[in-house]
Design an enzyme around this catalytic site. Structure first.
Site, short mmCIF file in Angstrom:
data_model
loop_
_atom_site.label_atom_id
_atom_site.label_comp_id
_atom_site.label_asym_id
_atom_site.label_seq_id
_atom_site.Cartn_x
_atom_site.Cartn_y
_atom_site.Cartn_z
CG ASP A 81 34.58 40.25 41.67
OD1 ASP A 81 35.48 39.42 41.91
OD2 ASP A 81 34.82 41.38 41.21
CD GLU A 168 39.85 34.90 35.07
OE1 GLU A 168 40.91 35.49 35.32
OE2 GLU A 168 38.81 35.06 35.74
#
Length: 283
Positions: A81, A168
């Site tokens: 990513d 998150e």
């Protein structure tokens, strides 16, 4: 850092994982690192170029973890990513080294577009790497506004993977360190996910970390596929054997074509299962 049509969980067990998905009657390959040669099955739509260049790659790592029996390199298909923190990437070199998919950071909150989103988006497509975009959630903005911002900036494009909601805690944010109760988090997540599914026609993936997953009881999101971060143990040990589709196993990896630390991920299945999954989801 940072994150499909839902698949049916079965009792299928591979040598690498204790929980997997129903991909049909496909046997897993050997875990030995090899150059892959198997093409996609005939008739795959928009996925004919998505061949795995290297099966079971073993990338370098600046801070390697001493993996035991279920090490990341026992998984056939690896990816990465990327965001502005990686800077420019030679995606063709990354693919040749064994990067078979990519998640590209697109947006954050309701007004931030990653500086390198368009460059990474074009580069991965040119290199023949299947990819999708991810949104980093901001707890000081309504989910509806954030989803609208993502939709405004990420094209509805054939051949992409399902997009990702990255959940998150923003413990380093200079402007927003709120930690809403679990009920609020779940409610807002569903607003965002529903809006993306309606717009793009694919059920998004949920990326999360160990603490966020447990704090917010995300085991209740049974109809979504998970991309789980776990850099010091197999996800089974950190997420109570939660099913997962992707596993992020390091944030300090070394990938040819990428400068500095790289996030590296694995797909939870064999190379043949990856091709089967692509046929269903990269449309």
């Amino acid at each position: 850092m940072l994150r499909i049509a839902a698949l049916v969980l079965t009792a299928f067990v591979t040598a690498c994982t204790s929980v997997s998905y129903d991909f049909g009657d496909i046997a897993p390959e050997s875990s030995s690192p090899t150059r892959a040669s198997a093409p996609l099955a005939s008739g795959a739509r928009n996925t004919s170029a998505f061949r795995v260049a290297v099966r079971n790659p073993r990338f370098g790592d600046r801070k390697p973890h001493p993996w035991a029996d279920r090490a990341p390199w026992t998984y056939a298909v690896h990816g990465t990513d990327a965001s502005k923190y990686q800077g420019p990437v030679d995606w063709k070199a990354a693919r040749a080294a064994g990067i078979s998919f990519a998640f590209i950071k697109a947006t954050e909150g309701g007004d931030r577009l990653d500086d390198y989103f368009h460059e990474h988006w074009r580069g991965t497509k040119a290199a023949g790497i299947p990819r999708s975009a991810y949104h980093f959630y901001y707890f000081c903005r309504p989910a509806r506004e954030q989803a609208a911002w993502f939709i405004r900036n990420v094209p509805r494009e054939a051949g992409t993977l399902p997009h990702v909601l990255d959940m998150e805690w923003n413990h380093l944010s200079p402007t927003c360190r709120l930690r809403p109760p679990a009920a609020t988090v779940q409610s807002e997540m569903r607003v965002f996910l529903d809006m993306l599914e309606r717009h793009y026609g694919k059920r998004p993936i949920v990326y999360t970390s160990v603490d966020f997953y447990h704090d917010n009881k995300l085991e209740s999101f049974t109809s979504y596929d998970f991309w789980l971060r776990s850099v010091s143990a197999h996800p089974d040990e950190r997420y109570n054997r939660e099913r997962f589709l992707f596993w992020q196993y390091t944030g300090t990896g070394e990938v040819p074509g990428m400068s500095g630390d790289a996030d590296i991920n694995v797909f939870n299945g064999s190379e043949a299962q990856w091709y089967a999954w692509l046929q269903k989801n990269a449309r």
